[in-house]
Design an enzyme around this catalytic site. Sequence first.
Site, PDB file in Angstrom:
ATOM      1  N   HIS A  53     -31.571   5.363  -3.534  1.00 37.02           N
ATOM      2  CA  HIS A  53     -32.157   6.816  -2.826  1.00 37.02           C
ATOM      3  C   HIS A  53     -31.146   7.612  -1.833  1.00 37.02           C
ATOM      4  CE1 HIS A  53     -33.754   5.371   1.222  1.00 37.02           C
ATOM      5  NE2 HIS A  53     -32.960   4.227   0.546  1.00 37.02           N
ATOM      6  N   ASP A 112     -30.278  -0.868   7.425  1.00 37.01           N
ATOM      7  CA  ASP A 112     -31.119  -2.039   7.314  1.00 37.01           C
ATOM      8  C   ASP A 112     -30.167  -3.020   6.290  1.00 37.01           C
ATOM      9  OD1 ASP A 112     -31.566  -0.036   5.363  1.00 37.01           O
ATOM     10  OD2 ASP A 112     -33.385  -1.108   4.628  1.00 37.01           O
ATOM     11  N   HIS A 153     -38.798   3.587   9.698  1.00 35.87           N
ATOM     12  CA  HIS A 153     -38.935   4.965   9.777  1.00 35.87           C
ATOM     13  C   HIS A 153     -39.934   5.953   9.116  1.00 35.87           C
ATOM     14  CE1 HIS A 153     -37.221   5.121   5.453  1.00 35.87           C
ATOM     15  NE2 HIS A 153     -36.102   4.707   5.840  1.00 35.87           N
ATOM     16  N   HIS A 168     -35.004  -5.918  -0.455  1.00 31.62           N
ATOM     17  CA  HIS A 168     -36.062  -6.228   0.151  1.00 31.62           C
ATOM     18  C   HIS A 168     -37.188  -6.828  -0.729  1.00 31.62           C
ATOM     19  CE1 HIS A 168     -35.543  -3.034   3.495  1.00 31.62           C
ATOM     20  NE2 HIS A 168     -35.144  -2.238   2.575  1.00 31.62           N
ATOM     21  N   TYR A 183     -43.797   0.759  -1.892  1.00 32.58           N
ATOM     22  CA  TYR A 183     -42.325   0.887  -1.666  1.00 32.58           C
ATOM     23  C   TYR A 183     -41.960   2.210  -2.453  1.00 32.58           C
ATOM     24  CZ  TYR A 183     -37.651  -0.202  -0.665  1.00 32.58           C
ATOM     25  OH  TYR A 183     -36.332  -0.018  -0.231  1.00 32.58           O
ATOM     26  N   GLU A 215     -27.450   2.524   4.013  1.00 33.57           N
ATOM     27  CA  GLU A 215     -28.433   2.607   5.462  1.00 33.57           C
ATOM     28  C   GLU A 215     -28.398   1.420   5.813  1.00 33.57           C
ATOM     29  OE1 GLU A 215     -32.292   3.838   3.612  1.00 33.57           O
ATOM     30  OE2 GLU A 215     -33.118   4.276   5.585  1.00 33.57           O
ATOM     31  N   ASP A 219     -31.981  -1.049  -2.745  1.00 34.52           N
ATOM     32  CA  ASP A 219     -33.742  -0.624  -2.603  1.00 34.52           C
ATOM     33  C   ASP A 219     -34.502  -0.815  -3.628  1.00 34.52           C
ATOM     34  OD1 ASP A 219     -33.448  -0.467   0.178  1.00 34.52           O
ATOM     35  OD2 ASP A 219     -32.779   1.492   0.204  1.00 34.52           O
ATOM     36  N   HIS A 272     -25.361  -0.052  -0.567  1.00 36.88           N
ATOM     37  CA  HIS A 272     -26.012   0.962   0.004  1.00 36.88           C
ATOM     38  C   HIS A 272     -25.821   1.058   1.483  1.00 36.88           C
ATOM     39  CE1 HIS A 272     -29.166   3.567   1.246  1.00 36.88           C
ATOM     40  NE2 HIS A 272     -30.256   2.953   1.305  1.00 36.88           N
TER      41      HIS A 272
HETATM   42 FE1  FEO Z   1     -32.237   2.615   2.102  1.00 34.19          FE
HETATM   43 FE2  FEO Z   1     -33.387  -0.476   2.497  1.00 34.19          FE
HETATM   44  O1  FEO Z   1     -32.397   0.948   2.926  1.00 34.19           O
END
Ligand code: FEO
Length: 396
Positions: free
Chosen positions: A145, A82, A24, A224, A191, A80, A164, A78
């Site tokens: 976040h 991903d 993104h 990640h 990051y 999101e 994250d 989370h």
């Molecule tokens: Fe906020 Fe890795 O997604």
Amino acid sequence: MKPVKINEGIYCLPAIDWNLRDFHGYATHQGTTYNAYLIVDEKVALIDTVKKEFVDELIDGINQIVDPKKIDYVVSNHTEMDHSGGLSKVMHIIGEDKPLYCSKMGHRNLTKHFQKKWNYQPVENGEELSLGNNTLTFIETRMLHWPDSMFTYLKEGKILFSSDAFGQHLAGLERFDDEIGDVIMPHALKYFANILLPYAELILRLVDKITELGLSLNVICPDHGIIWRKDPVKIINAYIEWSKQEPRRKAVVIYDTMWHSTQKMAEAIVFGLSDEGVDAKAMHLRSYHRSDIITEIMDAGAILVGSPTLNNGLFPTVSDFLTYMKGLRPKNKIAAAFGSYGWSGEAVKLINQELEAMKYEIVDPGLKVQYVPSQKALEECYQFGKKIGQKLLKLG
Ligand code: FEO
């Protein structure tokens, strides 16, 4: 997928996305990973899933450890996509009635994302869930976040599943900090700069909260990149330092150019800055990705933004960059604008408006040069760089 053992009964399930180059708007030059985690105890818990495209790999990874139907609980740290993209398929396979633990905001967001009546178990900050020999504690980390974000802490092993936070976008076979060494730190910084920077003050408060809770950490498991097991304090200390955004004697000159006039200005300005003893760098917006520029300006005390005037406005890449920077809100910098123009010359004024909106101290009204800069104009650019450099040095 190859599961990786962290401790007895605790596994990382990493989906390696070697080919991702754009997350993104963030340039993932070396791909990324999406880490889910499995804890096998008297009860079996899955923490987070992976991006939808990798869910079959995740199921395969779980199958190598335990029959997925034996998963008793799912934890969503989370929403999101991903990390939640694989949730529908996982819930379908393990049983739609299995308890799904998340924050209260996670409950709201997951419901909106998936429109499924799963067995949600929204948790309070500090609430615990026993798996048998292991106990999970849920820690609300709202706006780190997203509003739904939370951490899950495994008390007995002192393992923090940090969503994250403390992550890095990097595809690779190394899973732990001791396998990769310090080369990971620039990835962690990038990051932080591009994902967590707007919430830097919250991070400092979160570190206090972790200290107040008396949580000691043996391992930090982000969603990640690599897991911090050799030196988890190192990444926490790095986050404290990055969150403070203390400026150095460093200036970044960010610009784009149509026929090289603004480029000539930028390069002369850099020499002026450098001759005042400032660590200066020019970054052309079509040579450096916006996400790399944001990383570079993290510790800069000055930013100078240059644009030619195009159809009475800014060059599109400059607008793009300013929009991106406005969202991330890097702090503690002085700023100035410059640019070449043919006849109307609005660019400097427009950049200044954006910099003012970001609440930077604009230390000069800006420098404009018509058409191609002459030797005299280039000398003015050089002096402009020196002037900004002097102002930066006066700040200490
Ligand atoms: Fe906020 Fe890795 O997604």
